[in-house]
Motif scaffolding. Structure first.
Motif, PDB file in Angstrom:
ATOM      1  N   ASN A  38       0.851  -1.208   0.000  1.00 37.46           N
ATOM      2  CA  ASN A  38       0.000   0.000   0.000  1.00 37.46           C
ATOM      3  C   ASN A  38       0.879   1.249   0.000  1.00 37.46           C
ATOM      4  O   ASN A  38       0.443   2.329  -0.367  1.00 37.46           O
ATOM      5  CB  ASN A  38      -0.952   0.018   1.205  1.00 37.46           C
ATOM      6  N   THR A 128      -6.350   1.015  -0.325  1.00 38.40           N
ATOM      7  CA  THR A 128      -5.591   0.876  -1.567  1.00 38.40           C
ATOM      8  C   THR A 128      -5.954  -0.428  -2.298  1.00 38.40           C
ATOM      9  O   THR A 128      -5.435  -0.699  -3.367  1.00 38.40           O
ATOM     10  CB  THR A 128      -4.073   0.867  -1.272  1.00 38.40           C
ATOM     11  N   THR A 239      -5.042   2.756   8.332  1.00 40.64           N
ATOM     12  CA  THR A 239      -4.561   1.480   7.827  1.00 40.64           C
ATOM     13  C   THR A 239      -4.629   0.474   8.985  1.00 40.64           C
ATOM     14  O   THR A 239      -5.013   0.830  10.100  1.00 40.64           O
ATOM     15  CB  THR A 239      -3.160   1.623   7.192  1.00 40.64           C
ATOM     16  N   ARG A 307      -4.531   7.441  -7.469  1.00 42.94           N
ATOM     17  CA  ARG A 307      -5.683   8.270  -7.103  1.00 42.94           C
ATOM     18  C   ARG A 307      -5.242   9.711  -6.816  1.00 42.94           C
ATOM     19  O   ARG A 307      -4.198   9.912  -6.199  1.00 42.94           O
ATOM     20  CB  ARG A 307      -6.342   7.744  -5.817  1.00 42.94           C
TER      21      ARG A 307
HETATM   22  P1  IMP Z   1      -5.104   0.310   3.321  1.00 46.74           P
HETATM   23  O1  IMP Z   1      -3.813   0.557   4.032  1.00 46.74           O
HETATM   24  O2  IMP Z   1      -4.932  -0.082   1.888  1.00 46.74           O
HETATM   25  O3  IMP Z   1      -6.004  -0.618   4.081  1.00 46.74           O
HETATM   26  O4  IMP Z   1      -5.896   1.715   3.268  1.00 46.74           O
HETATM   27  C1  IMP Z   1      -6.397   2.351   4.435  1.00 46.74           C
HETATM   28  C2  IMP Z   1      -6.249   3.858   4.351  1.00 46.74           C
HETATM   29  O5  IMP Z   1      -4.862   4.190   4.407  1.00 46.74           O
HETATM   30  C3  IMP Z   1      -6.779   4.476   3.055  1.00 46.74           C
HETATM   31  O6  IMP Z   1      -7.274   5.770   3.328  1.00 46.74           O
HETATM   32  C4  IMP Z   1      -5.531   4.592   2.199  1.00 46.74           C
HETATM   33  O7  IMP Z   1      -5.649   5.587   1.221  1.00 46.74           O
HETATM   34  C5  IMP Z   1      -4.505   4.956   3.253  1.00 46.74           C
HETATM   35  N1  IMP Z   1      -3.145   4.582   2.875  1.00 46.74           N
HETATM   36  C6  IMP Z   1      -2.589   3.342   2.891  1.00 46.74           C
HETATM   37  N2  IMP Z   1      -1.315   3.388   2.501  1.00 46.74           N
HETATM   38  C7  IMP Z   1      -1.028   4.679   2.240  1.00 46.74           C
HETATM   39  C8  IMP Z   1       0.146   5.369   1.830  1.00 46.74           C
HETATM   40  O8  IMP Z   1       1.227   4.795   1.637  1.00 46.74           O
HETATM   41  N3  IMP Z   1       0.014   6.708   1.669  1.00 46.74           N
HETATM   42  C9  IMP Z   1      -1.137   7.375   1.914  1.00 46.74           C
HETATM   43  N4  IMP Z   1      -2.257   6.773   2.311  1.00 46.74           N
HETATM   44  C10 IMP Z   1      -2.207   5.439   2.473  1.00 46.74           C
END
Ligand code: IMP
Length: 428
Positions: A38, A128, A239, A307
């Motif tokens: 991510n 992500t 996250t 995005r």
């Molecule tokens: P996940 O980590 O994919 O589960 O996403 C959860 C939240 O964290 C979402 O709002 C993502 O856009 C954000 N996010 C995850 N990794 C990053 C990163 O490396 N940069 C910025 N936002 C992130």
């Protein structure tokens, strides 16, 4: 106390990769402690732009040990693609160690992430969709596959994977009404991945202890940012891992007594990807100005997902909060050059909520969505900053902007980045 930590003090994407890359030239070990693909770091290497999602940026430095730590969730396929790209360009300079305790992101985690986001509709988190949340769910449920499993004999590993896929197919088919995944094909594919990654798998906590005992310099690299921490972030728009310093200590198994410097990376303005409240967000012209058009890779579009990022004014409440929950000792201010040409800058120094002023508390999301930011206005500067290398090279108003951040956070700014290139930094 030979450990330095670099950690994002906002919602991720603070430009940590470039800071890590420059610090990595002075350390022996770089250890990333959480998250998976991510994350995304861009490092410019001559005329080549390197996008890393899982391997720490220190990989470009000869002799460095790059650790993919035990708190990570690792996507073997994308990790191998990163290794291949580095090897093709003869840039895989460091040694690499993958923690056996790190968990494996499986295709069913990715399918479940997408299915769960789709089923949430308007309440989606905006993940992500890399399978991060479902992989950490399996870790907590004690049903995950760990990198240590990649050391099993091939037939045992294949059995384990087949059983896991069949288990998750029940969820995919019955709960989300999606087609199940091909257990046989996934087992074969992952046995192949295991063969490739096996030589790198080991005990990260022990390797770190041995390095520290030998007096080596160690850098911890946090991914995402403190406001995306599972406990201290803007839950549920976070996250699924602990991004704070304490999370790093916990998963790497290192004593807090080893920590010397904790550098909070702070973008000169504020961005966020995905859903969740963002008090200083600018949705109009200023938001578009900060974001850029996407024509340059440093414009505010996700490194991992592409995005568009939501953009707004710098919010010092979030920085003070991050400083408190992660013991920041200094700040690295990134992308100051992006503010050139803006006549008047605004910086949020507090929130108004129900007649009270908050200045170092990020309240629960229901309240954060209602706060009114309190801004101070600062004069901008017109000059581009890309050639500045010393603090005194910066326009007076840019120096004033940095001093304002220092005064209002009580933390020194030790480095300022003024462009994407490896040398475009002002050290103080
Ligand atoms: P996940 O980590 O994919 O589960 O996403 C959860 C939240 O964290 C979402 O709002 C993502 O856009 C954000 N996010 C995850 N990794 C990053 C990163 O490396 N940069 C910025 N936002 C992130």
């Amino acid at each position: 106390m030979p450990v330095t930590v670099i950690i994002g003090a906002q919602w991720g994407d603070e430009g940590k990769g470039k800071i890590t890359d420059s610090l990595a030239g002075h350390v022996d070990v770089v250890a990333r402690y959480q998250g998976g693909d991510n994350a995304g770091h861009t490092v410019v290497h001559g005329d080549w732009m390197l996008r890393l999602h899982q391997i720490p940026s220190g990989i470009l430095h000869e002799g460095v040990l790059c650790v993919l730590g035990g708190g990570m969730v690792i996507n073997p396929k994308t990790l191998i693609a990163e290794m291949d790209e580095l090897q093709t360009r003869d840039a895989f300079r460091a040694r690499m160690l993958i923690s056996g305790r790190a968990h494996v992101i499986m295709p069913y985690h990715i399918a479940l992430d997408g299915a769960s986001e789709a089923s949430r509709g308007a309440a989606a988190i905006g993940t992500t969709r890399r399978g991060i949340g479902p992989a950490y769910q399996d870790k907590a449920a004690r049903t995950g596959l760990r990198m240590y499993d990649f050391r099993l004999p091939d037939d045992k590993l294949a059995d384990k994977i087949r059983a896991a896929v069949e288990d998750k197919n029940v969820l995919l088919e019955r709960l989300y009404e999606q087609p199940g995944l091909d257990a046989e094909a996934i087992a074969a594919q992952f046995v192949g991945h295991a063969g490739r990654l096996r030589p790198y798998i080991g005990d990260d906590s022990l390797a770190l202890a041995e390095s520290l005992e030998a007096g080596k310099q160690v850098l911890f690299e946090g991914a995402q940012g403190i406001l995306l921490d599972i406990d201290h972030g803007t839950y549920p728009y976070v996250t699924s891992s602990a991004t704070v310093l304490g999370g790093g200590l916990s998963v790497l198994g290192v004593s807090p007594r080893e920590i010397k410097r904790v550098i909070g990376a702070v973008k000169a303005y504020q961005t966020r990807v995905g859903e969740g409240p963002f008090p200083t967000e600018q949705t109009g012209e200023m938001g578009a100005r900060l974001r850029g058009t996407g024509a340059n890779y440093w414009d505010e579009f996700g490194t991992t997902t592409g995005r568009p990022r939501r953009c707004g004014w710098l919010d010092l409440v979030t920085v003070r909060y991050s400083a408190r929950v992660s013991g920041l000792t200094e700040l690295a201010v990134t992308k100051l050059d992006i503010l050139s040409g803006i006549e008047e800058l605004q910086v949020c120094v507090g929130y108004r909520l129900d007649g009270k002023t908050l200045d170092r508390v990020v309240p629960p999301v229901e309240d954060l969505a209602r706060v009114e930011p309190i801004y101070e206005r600062l004069p901008g500067w017109q000059e581009p900053l890309g050639h500045s290398r010393r603090f005194r090279d910066l326009p007076v108003n840019a120096q004033g902007y940095i001093r304002f951040i220092e005064e209002r956070t009580g933390l020194p700014v030790s480095v300022i980045t003024v462009g994407p290139g490896r040398d475009q930094s002002v050290e103080r």
